[in-house]
Design a protein around this motif. Structure first.
Motif, PDB file in Angstrom:
ATOM      1  N   ASP A  31     -16.646  34.552  19.492  1.00 57.29           N
ATOM      2  CA  ASP A  31     -16.339  35.806  18.816  1.00 57.29           C
ATOM      3  C   ASP A  31     -16.712  35.795  17.336  1.00 57.29           C
ATOM      4  OD1 ASP A  31     -12.723  35.182  18.749  1.00 57.29           O
ATOM      5  OD2 ASP A  31     -14.422  34.094  17.904  1.00 57.29           O
ATOM      6  N   TYR A  32     -17.382  34.746  16.908  1.00 54.51           N
ATOM      7  CA  TYR A  32     -17.814  34.696  15.518  1.00 54.51           C
ATOM      8  C   TYR A  32     -19.128  33.953  15.476  1.00 54.51           C
ATOM      9  CZ  TYR A  32     -17.068  34.939  10.479  1.00 54.51           C
ATOM     10  OH  TYR A  32     -17.158  35.247   9.139  1.00 54.51           O
ATOM     11  N   SER A  93     -18.699  30.392  17.397  1.00 57.50           N
ATOM     12  CA  SER A  93     -17.381  29.774  17.478  1.00 57.50           C
ATOM     13  C   SER A  93     -16.411  30.694  18.199  1.00 57.50           C
ATOM     14  CB  SER A  93     -16.859  29.458  16.071  1.00 57.50           C
ATOM     15  OG  SER A  93     -15.678  28.691  16.141  1.00 57.50           O
ATOM     16  N   ARG A  94     -15.330  30.090  18.678  1.00 60.86           N
ATOM     17  CA  ARG A  94     -14.248  30.845  19.305  1.00 60.86           C
ATOM     18  C   ARG A  94     -13.086  30.900  18.349  1.00 60.86           C
ATOM     19  NH1 ARG A  94     -12.814  27.794  24.604  1.00 60.86           N
ATOM     20  NH2 ARG A  94     -10.979  29.104  24.321  1.00 60.86           N
ATOM     21  N   GLY A  95     -12.681  32.085  17.960  1.00 60.52           N
ATOM     22  CA  GLY A  95     -11.569  32.222  17.039  1.00 60.52           C
ATOM     23  C   GLY A  95     -10.309  31.571  17.555  1.00 60.52           C
ATOM     24  N   ASN A  98      -9.206  27.796  16.739  1.00 60.50           N
ATOM     25  CA  ASN A  98      -8.415  27.486  15.550  1.00 60.50           C
ATOM     26  C   ASN A  98      -8.860  26.211  14.817  1.00 60.50           C
ATOM     27  OD1 ASN A  98      -6.383  28.419  13.855  1.00 60.50           O
ATOM     28  ND2 ASN A  98      -4.940  26.920  14.645  1.00 60.50           N
ATOM     29  N   GLY A 100     -12.412  25.904  13.769  1.00 62.87           N
ATOM     30  CA  GLY A 100     -13.649  26.140  13.050  1.00 62.87           C
ATOM     31  C   GLY A 100     -14.822  25.384  13.632  1.00 62.87           C
ATOM     32  N   LYS A 101     -14.623  24.766  14.787  1.00 61.93           N
ATOM     33  CA  LYS A 101     -15.708  24.040  15.446  1.00 61.93           C
ATOM     34  C   LYS A 101     -16.864  24.983  15.726  1.00 61.93           C
ATOM     35  CE  LYS A 101     -16.455  21.977  20.036  1.00 61.93           C
ATOM     36  NZ  LYS A 101     -15.718  21.498  21.232  1.00 61.93           N
ATOM     37  N   LEU A 102     -18.063  24.585  15.317  1.00 63.88           N
ATOM     38  CA  LEU A 102     -19.247  25.418  15.483  1.00 63.88           C
ATOM     39  C   LEU A 102     -20.165  24.825  16.541  1.00 63.88           C
ATOM     40  CD1 LEU A 102     -20.072  26.156  11.728  1.00 63.88           C
ATOM     41  CD2 LEU A 102     -18.965  27.672  13.370  1.00 63.88           C
TER      42      LEU A 102
ATOM     43  N   TYR B  33     -15.385  18.031   8.935  1.00 59.61           N
ATOM     44  CA  TYR B  33     -16.071  17.999  10.229  1.00 59.61           C
ATOM     45  C   TYR B  33     -17.199  16.974  10.186  1.00 59.61           C
ATOM     46  CZ  TYR B  33     -13.982  22.679  10.366  1.00 59.61           C
ATOM     47  OH  TYR B  33     -13.113  23.744  10.305  1.00 59.61           O
ATOM     48  N   TYR B  35     -20.755  16.228  12.320  1.00 60.01           N
ATOM     49  CA  TYR B  35     -21.744  16.681  13.293  1.00 60.01           C
ATOM     50  C   TYR B  35     -22.872  15.655  13.309  1.00 60.01           C
ATOM     51  CZ  TYR B  35     -19.709  21.430  12.828  1.00 60.01           C
ATOM     52  OH  TYR B  35     -18.872  22.525  12.805  1.00 60.01           O
ATOM     53  N   PHE B  45     -21.317  19.012  17.380  1.00 59.44           N
ATOM     54  CA  PHE B  45     -19.988  18.737  16.844  1.00 59.44           C
ATOM     55  C   PHE B  45     -19.474  17.399  17.354  1.00 59.44           C
ATOM     56  CE2 PHE B  45     -15.696  19.499  15.500  1.00 59.44           C
ATOM     57  CZ  PHE B  45     -14.894  19.042  16.527  1.00 59.44           C
ATOM     58  N   TYR B  48     -13.147  16.946  14.190  1.00 63.17           N
ATOM     59  CA  TYR B  48     -12.594  17.819  13.164  1.00 63.17           C
ATOM     60  C   TYR B  48     -11.303  17.204  12.641  1.00 63.17           C
ATOM     61  CZ  TYR B  48      -9.327  21.611  11.839  1.00 63.17           C
ATOM     62  OH  TYR B  48      -8.369  22.387  11.229  1.00 63.17           O
ATOM     63  N   ASP B  56      -9.104  17.699  16.956  1.00 64.97           N
ATOM     64  CA  ASP B  56     -10.202  17.922  17.893  1.00 64.97           C
ATOM     65  C   ASP B  56     -11.206  16.778  17.760  1.00 64.97           C
ATOM     66  OD1 ASP B  56     -12.243  18.785  19.552  1.00 64.97           O
ATOM     67  OD2 ASP B  56     -12.282  20.824  18.768  1.00 64.97           O
ATOM     68  N   GLY B  98      -8.588  24.782   7.644  1.00 61.83           N
ATOM     69  CA  GLY B  98      -8.952  24.645   9.036  1.00 61.83           C
ATOM     70  C   GLY B  98      -9.207  25.997   9.660  1.00 61.83           C
ATOM     71  N   GLY B  99     -10.127  26.030  10.579  1.00 62.33           N
ATOM     72  CA  GLY B  99     -10.457  27.274  11.244  1.00 62.33           C
ATOM     73  C   GLY B  99     -11.424  28.138  10.472  1.00 62.33           C
ATOM     74  N   SER B 100     -11.849  27.646   9.304  1.00 62.17           N
ATOM     75  CA  SER B 100     -12.830  28.398   8.519  1.00 62.17           C
ATOM     76  C   SER B 100     -14.223  28.068   9.016  1.00 62.17           C
ATOM     77  CB  SER B 100     -12.722  28.042   7.038  1.00 62.17           C
ATOM     78  OG  SER B 100     -13.808  28.605   6.317  1.00 62.17           O
ATOM     79  N   TYR B 101     -14.999  29.093   9.239  1.00 57.68           N
ATOM     80  CA  TYR B 101     -16.338  28.865   9.745  1.00 57.68           C
ATOM     81  C   TYR B 101     -17.342  28.614   8.630  1.00 57.68           C
ATOM     82  CZ  TYR B 101     -13.938  31.065  13.618  1.00 57.68           C
ATOM     83  OH  TYR B 101     -13.030  31.387  14.583  1.00 57.68           O
ATOM     84  N   GLN B 103     -18.524  26.502   6.415  1.00 55.96           N
ATOM     85  CA  GLN B 103     -18.436  25.074   6.149  1.00 55.96           C
ATOM     86  C   GLN B 103     -19.559  24.657   5.204  1.00 55.96           C
ATOM     87  OE1 GLN B 103     -18.306  23.293  10.081  1.00 55.96           O
ATOM     88  NE2 GLN B 103     -16.723  24.734  10.705  1.00 55.96           N
TER      89      GLN B 103
END
Lengths: 114, 114
Positions: A31-32, A93-95, A98, A100-102, B33, B35, B45, B48, B56, B98-101, B103
């Motif tokens: 979703d992102y 990524s999937r929101g 939670n 931020g894994k890309l 993260y 990668y 990935f 995290y 993760d 965390g959860g921020s895309y 990066q």
């Protein structure tokens, strides 16, 4: 299982023209979406992003389009400049994750000729 | 301000040896993260961190790979008994939360296993 695919390994365009980079994904839970740009011997740098609630996001010369039904996004660069020559990665990524894994595509090398 | 730094920039090691790769994130960034990018592939990935914990670890390819983060800052990725397929560029990224895309990536460590 390649969830994010960039089927064109390379693209060459003339300075001043439009560059269109494409990306397809398979996971409907994404979703992102983001585009990163990478120069040789440097890490990727964030370029532009789009949430799945939108179908277009624009930032200067860069516009990202999202077609959810086709699971396809594209990056348009207008006008292209020689300094835009780099490797472009799309990422998803999937929101709900939670973290931020890309998940990245394989990249497309853009060459803008003067 | 200082960006994400990684060391060494290049590492050549013999098959079967252990290696440690270091990442210094942007000061104040709580999320980190790892990668890796194998030749001709996109970024994959690995793990995290949020603070010093790793919620993760799903991308670590085998139990030869481990990572830790201390003081909510520096992180070390360790690969034991290296194999030729471990040859890749290992990239570290950090984000403010965390959860921020969005990066911020370091320049990477190019690991070559001979």
């Amino acid at each position: 299982d390649q969830q994010v695919k960039q089927n064109s390994p390379s693209l060459s365009v003339q300075e001043g023209r439009i560059s269109i980079l494409n990306c397809d994904y398979t996971n409907s839970m994404f979703d992102y979406f983001l585009w990163y740009k990478k120069y040789p011997a440097e890490g990727p740098t964030f370029l532009i992003s789009i949430s799945s609630i939108k179908d277009k996001n624009e930032d200067g010369r860069f516009t990202v389009f999202l077609n959810k039904s086709a699971k396809h996004l594209s990056l348009h660069i207008v006008p292209s400049q020689p300094g835009d020559s780099a490797v472009y990665f799309c990422a998803a990524s999937r929101g709900s994750s939670n973290t931020g894994k890309l998940i990245f595509g394989q990249g497309t090398t853009l060459q803008v000729k003067p | 301000g200082a960006g994400v730094s990684q060391s060494p920039s290049n590492k050549v090691t013999e098959k079967g040896k252990d290696v440690e790769l270091r990442c210094d994130p942007i000061s104040g960034h709580t999320a980190l993260y790892w990668y890796r990018q194998s030749l001709g592939q996109g970024l994959e990935f690995l793990i995290y961190f949020q603070g010093n914990s790793a919620p993760d670890k799903s991308g670590l390819p085998s139990d030869r790979f481990s990572a830790e983060r201390t003081g909510g800052s520096v992180s070390t990725l360790t690969i034991q008994r290296t194999q030729q397929e471990d040859s890749a560029v290992y990239l570290c990224a950090s984000s403010a939360q965390g959860g921020s895309y969005e990066q911020y990536f370091g320049p990477g460590t190019r690991l070559t296993v001979t």
